[in-house]
Enzyme design. Structure first.
Site, PDB file in Angstrom:
ATOM      1  N   ARG A 166     -10.414 -10.789   3.300  1.00  0.00           N
ATOM      2  CA  ARG A 166     -10.831  -9.383   3.186  1.00  0.00           C
ATOM      3  C   ARG A 166     -10.746  -8.955   1.725  1.00  0.00           C
ATOM      4  O   ARG A 166      -9.676  -9.063   1.118  1.00  0.00           O
ATOM      5  CB  ARG A 166      -9.899  -8.463   3.988  1.00  0.00           C
ATOM      6  CG  ARG A 166      -9.756  -8.800   5.466  1.00  0.00           C
ATOM      7  CD  ARG A 166     -10.879  -8.211   6.299  1.00  0.00           C
ATOM      8  NE  ARG A 166     -10.863  -8.738   7.648  1.00  0.00           N
ATOM      9  CZ  ARG A 166     -10.469  -8.053   8.714  1.00  0.00           C
ATOM     10  NH1 ARG A 166     -10.057  -6.809   8.586  1.00  0.00           N
ATOM     11  NH2 ARG A 166     -10.511  -8.612   9.909  1.00  0.00           N
ATOM     12  N   GLU A 168     -10.012  -6.509   0.025  1.00  0.00           N
ATOM     13  CA  GLU A 168      -9.311  -5.217  -0.037  1.00  0.00           C
ATOM     14  C   GLU A 168      -9.177  -4.851  -1.505  1.00  0.00           C
ATOM     15  O   GLU A 168      -8.803  -5.695  -2.320  1.00  0.00           O
ATOM     16  CB  GLU A 168      -7.907  -5.335   0.581  1.00  0.00           C
ATOM     17  CG  GLU A 168      -7.877  -5.836   2.010  1.00  0.00           C
ATOM     18  CD  GLU A 168      -8.339  -4.803   3.023  1.00  0.00           C
ATOM     19  OE1 GLU A 168      -8.595  -3.644   2.611  1.00  0.00           O
ATOM     20  OE2 GLU A 168      -8.475  -5.163   4.200  1.00  0.00           O
ATOM     21  N   ARG A 174       0.632  -3.274   3.475  1.00  0.00           N
ATOM     22  CA  ARG A 174       0.268  -4.046   4.670  1.00  0.00           C
ATOM     23  C   ARG A 174      -1.089  -4.741   4.613  1.00  0.00           C
ATOM     24  O   ARG A 174      -1.554  -5.279   5.614  1.00  0.00           O
ATOM     25  CB  ARG A 174       0.345  -3.156   5.910  1.00  0.00           C
ATOM     26  CG  ARG A 174      -0.626  -1.996   5.855  1.00  0.00           C
ATOM     27  CD  ARG A 174      -0.345  -1.008   6.932  1.00  0.00           C
ATOM     28  NE  ARG A 174      -1.493  -0.149   7.113  1.00  0.00           N
ATOM     29  CZ  ARG A 174      -2.045   0.147   8.272  1.00  0.00           C
ATOM     30  NH1 ARG A 174      -1.564  -0.342   9.374  1.00  0.00           N
ATOM     31  NH2 ARG A 174      -3.078   0.944   8.339  1.00  0.00           N
ATOM     32  N   HIS A 175      -1.737  -4.716   3.438  1.00  0.00           N
ATOM     33  CA  HIS A 175      -3.028  -5.398   3.318  1.00  0.00           C
ATOM     34  C   HIS A 175      -2.968  -6.559   2.338  1.00  0.00           C
ATOM     35  O   HIS A 175      -2.417  -6.418   1.253  1.00  0.00           O
ATOM     36  CB  HIS A 175      -4.117  -4.421   2.851  1.00  0.00           C
ATOM     37  CG  HIS A 175      -4.502  -3.427   3.896  1.00  0.00           C
ATOM     38  ND1 HIS A 175      -3.954  -2.177   3.968  1.00  0.00           N
ATOM     39  CD2 HIS A 175      -5.367  -3.524   4.930  1.00  0.00           C
ATOM     40  CE1 HIS A 175      -4.477  -1.530   5.009  1.00  0.00           C
ATOM     41  NE2 HIS A 175      -5.332  -2.328   5.618  1.00  0.00           N
ATOM     42  N   GLU A 317      -0.124  -0.960  13.068  1.00  0.00           N
ATOM     43  CA  GLU A 317      -1.049  -1.795  13.845  1.00  0.00           C
ATOM     44  C   GLU A 317      -0.841  -3.280  13.548  1.00  0.00           C
ATOM     45  O   GLU A 317      -0.763  -3.691  12.401  1.00  0.00           O
ATOM     46  CB  GLU A 317      -2.476  -1.398  13.463  1.00  0.00           C
ATOM     47  CG  GLU A 317      -3.536  -2.218  14.143  1.00  0.00           C
ATOM     48  CD  GLU A 317      -4.832  -2.249  13.338  1.00  0.00           C
ATOM     49  OE1 GLU A 317      -5.241  -1.204  12.811  1.00  0.00           O
ATOM     50  OE2 GLU A 317      -5.420  -3.339  13.235  1.00  0.00           O
ATOM     51  N   SER A 320      -6.016  -5.615  16.908  1.00  0.00           N
ATOM     52  CA  SER A 320      -7.073  -4.797  17.490  1.00  0.00           C
ATOM     53  C   SER A 320      -7.899  -5.698  18.401  1.00  0.00           C
ATOM     54  O   SER A 320      -8.085  -6.886  18.121  1.00  0.00           O
ATOM     55  CB  SER A 320      -7.895  -4.090  16.418  1.00  0.00           C
ATOM     56  OG  SER A 320      -8.822  -4.963  15.892  1.00  0.00           O
ATOM     57  N   ARG A 368       1.565  -9.650   9.505  1.00  0.00           N
ATOM     58  CA  ARG A 368       2.003  -8.321   9.957  1.00  0.00           C
ATOM     59  C   ARG A 368       2.991  -8.418  11.101  1.00  0.00           C
ATOM     60  O   ARG A 368       3.946  -7.654  11.177  1.00  0.00           O
ATOM     61  CB  ARG A 368       0.805  -7.492  10.417  1.00  0.00           C
ATOM     62  CG  ARG A 368       0.123  -6.852   9.275  1.00  0.00           C
ATOM     63  CD  ARG A 368      -0.575  -5.572   9.692  1.00  0.00           C
ATOM     64  NE  ARG A 368      -1.551  -5.255   8.667  1.00  0.00           N
ATOM     65  CZ  ARG A 368      -2.544  -4.402   8.824  1.00  0.00           C
ATOM     66  NH1 ARG A 368      -2.697  -3.787   9.977  1.00  0.00           N
ATOM     67  NH2 ARG A 368      -3.374  -4.163   7.842  1.00  0.00           N
TER      68      ARG A 368
HETATM   69  O1  4AD Z   1      -8.391  -4.874  12.992  1.00  0.00           O
HETATM   70  P1  4AD Z   1      -9.101  -6.104  12.501  1.00  0.00           P
HETATM   71  O2  4AD Z   1      -9.943  -5.941  11.318  1.00  0.00           O
HETATM   72  O3  4AD Z   1      -9.893  -6.665  13.733  1.00  0.00           O
HETATM   73  C1  4AD Z   1     -10.667  -7.800  13.722  1.00  0.00           C
HETATM   74  O4  4AD Z   1     -10.721  -8.607  12.829  1.00  0.00           O
HETATM   75  C2  4AD Z   1     -11.348  -8.031  15.035  1.00  0.00           C
HETATM   76  N1  4AD Z   1     -12.363  -9.083  14.878  1.00  0.00           N
HETATM   77  C3  4AD Z   1     -10.337  -8.421  16.054  1.00  0.00           C
HETATM   78  C4  4AD Z   1     -10.878  -8.527  17.425  1.00  0.00           C
HETATM   79  O5  4AD Z   1     -10.785  -9.551  18.039  1.00  0.00           O
HETATM   80  N2  4AD Z   1     -11.411  -7.436  17.915  1.00  0.00           N
HETATM   81  O6  4AD Z   1      -8.024  -7.229  12.202  1.00  0.00           O
HETATM   82  C5  4AD Z   1      -7.164  -7.705  13.206  1.00  0.00           C
HETATM   83  C6  4AD Z   1      -5.729  -7.705  12.711  1.00  0.00           C
HETATM   84  C7  4AD Z   1      -5.157  -6.332  12.374  1.00  0.00           C
HETATM   85  O7  4AD Z   1      -4.669  -5.699  13.520  1.00  0.00           O
HETATM   86  C8  4AD Z   1      -4.069  -6.659  11.401  1.00  0.00           C
HETATM   87  O8  4AD Z   1      -2.897  -7.114  12.066  1.00  0.00           O
HETATM   88  C9  4AD Z   1      -4.650  -7.829  10.660  1.00  0.00           C
HETATM   89  O9  4AD Z   1      -5.640  -8.412  11.486  1.00  0.00           O
HETATM   90  N3  4AD Z   1      -5.260  -7.406   9.396  1.00  0.00           N
HETATM   91  C10 4AD Z   1      -4.723  -7.652   8.183  1.00  0.00           C
HETATM   92  N4  4AD Z   1      -3.588  -8.262   7.821  1.00  0.00           N
HETATM   93  C11 4AD Z   1      -3.336  -8.367   6.503  1.00  0.00           C
HETATM   94  N5  4AD Z   1      -4.159  -7.927   5.531  1.00  0.00           N
HETATM   95  C12 4AD Z   1      -5.331  -7.316   5.851  1.00  0.00           C
HETATM   96  N6  4AD Z   1      -6.154  -6.911   4.891  1.00  0.00           N
HETATM   97  C13 4AD Z   1      -5.652  -7.167   7.226  1.00  0.00           C
HETATM   98  N7  4AD Z   1      -6.707  -6.638   7.894  1.00  0.00           N
HETATM   99  C14 4AD Z   1      -6.441  -6.801   9.197  1.00  0.00           C
END
Ligand code: 4AD
Length: 394
Positions: A166, A168, A174-175, A317, A320, A368
């Protein structure tokens, strides 16, 4: 030999030959369990002067404060603390339990491509790169599209443990720009509640196991970063998004009932849930459709809402998930409405044209889960070699 030994630097690696005996308790400290009378001593690897004090880890929430940046620059040494060794042993267990539990539930482990033609989650957080022969490409933001395509290929239930990227652009606690995604996808018979059932049994099982079998590691983490054990129920609490909104409103918080919750509101709701239900682990489901990704299935009874959920630990969170749209025409409509160039995901959409079962799944961030289970305040602490906007090394 004593003179030679006294010149050895800290963290040097030595081999010794000697006689092991019980210590004289009158001289030895309470924690000393053996005496070794050294006969021969060899230095295998001499350490240079240490750039950091190993057992002096930073407590800051921000990666760049309190020397945490210096520690991360010297991560190999930083990882030698008892707390850090504990954190990554716990992380290893989380991955193992995830795998073992899903295999026992009939899931198949898959490995999807990380080089893909278009973005998998939309939004700005995508790393674009040049593929061979001048073709544009992206690093996968999740295995979302290919895990769903694997369901269309008739595996029934799949999971993946893999790197997720990502782009970011801000430092938060947390990212990360790269993290480990634990993903599942499964056919469903009746509803997305079947996916939440898996969340419940997987995580209750995992927390029980960690508390029972990682006592030493948890204690090492706790000595460095004091925290209370996670409070969770044997049957995970499920609240609808509307119920969550109402609870926040009752507590005097202004909330848009059709908007998303920001970090502050999620934390506040976490506190309210803890006071009311005595748990720090719960599921919030039936989110407004507008705040979920394009592939999320709208609710049958009210298309303004969606068959989706988020899962929280200590008000933050970790997961998701949702039921996905398996009807190609609706998928095209929803992707276009979100400004996604449908051609870039045409092979994904085509996968649903030859018979596609209703299905759903979720994605968890490994770092996380460990951060929040251990009550830590910064995701850099649970990433072996973290990647953030200011860090590409070590
Ligand atoms: O909420 P996210 O973006 O959801 C998906 O990727 C969907 N495809 C999931 C699905 O099956 N519907 O990311 C899922 C999880 C988040 O809840 C969080 O725990 C983690 O990935 N996450 C990160 N962890 C660390 N750094 C980041 N930049 C993150 N972005 C998401």
């Amino acid at each position: 030999m004593v003179k030679y030994a006294s010149k050895l630097s800290r963290e040097s690696i030595i081999d010794i030959e000697g006689i092991v005996s019980k210590p004289d308790m009158a001289i030895a400290g309470a924690s000393q369990q053996v005496d070794v009378q050294v006969r021969k001593l060899y230095c295998i690897s001499r350490a240079a002067v240490l750039p950091i004090e190993i057992e002096n880890a930073a407590r800051s929430e921000k990666p760049n404060e309190d020397g945490q940046n210096t520690r991360l620059n010297n991560r190999v040494l930083d990882l030698r603390t008892a707390a850090n060794l504990g954190i990554f042993r716990i992380q290893s267990q989380v991955g193992t339990i995830f795998r073992q539990f899903l295999l026992s539930e009939g899931f198949v482990e898959i490995h999807t491509p990380k080089l893909i033609a278009g973005s998998s989650e939309g939004g700005a957080s995508v790393f674009k790169l040049d593929y061979v022969k001048g073709q544009p490409a992206c690093l996968a933001q999740s295995p979302q599209l290919h895990k769903q395509m694997s369901i269309c290929a008739d595996f029934g239930r799949v999971f993946e443990v893999g790197s997720v990227f990502r782009a970011e652009n801000s430092d938060t606690h947390r990212h990360l720009c790269e993290f480990t995604g634990l993903d599942i996808e499964m056919e469903i018979e009746w509803s997305y509640c079947e996916v939440m059932d898996i969340v419940n049994s997987l995580f209750v099982n995992m927390f029980d196991y960690l508390n029972k079998n990682c006592e030493k590691e948890l204690e090492a983490v706790r000595r460095q970063y004091p925290f209370e054990p996670l409070k969770y129920l044997p049957e995970t609490l499920r609240l609808t998004f509307a119920e969550g909104v109402q609870m926040l409103k009752d507590a005097g918080v202004e909330v848009d009932p059709m908007g998303d919750l920001d970090t502050k509101k999620e934390r506040k709701l976490g506190q309210i849930v803890l006071e009311k239900y005595g748990t720090e682990f719960y599921i919030l489901h039936r989110y407004p459709l507008a705040v979920r990704p394009f592939y999320t299935m709208p609710c049958d009874d009210n298309p303004e809402y969606s068959n989706s959920f988020d899962v929280f630990i200590r008000g933050e969170e970790i997961i998701s998930g949702a039921q996905r749209i398996h009807v190609p025409e609706l998928l095209v409509e929803r992707a276009s409405a979100r400004g996604i160039e449908v051609e870039t995901i045409s092979t994904y959409i085509d996968s649903f044209r030859y018979g596609a079962p209703p299905h759903g799944g979720f994605g968890v961030g490994l770092e996380r889960v460990v951060m929040l289970f251990c009550g830590l305040n910064n995701i850099h602490k649970t990433s072996l070699f973290p990647r953030d906007p200011d860090r590409l090394a070590p």
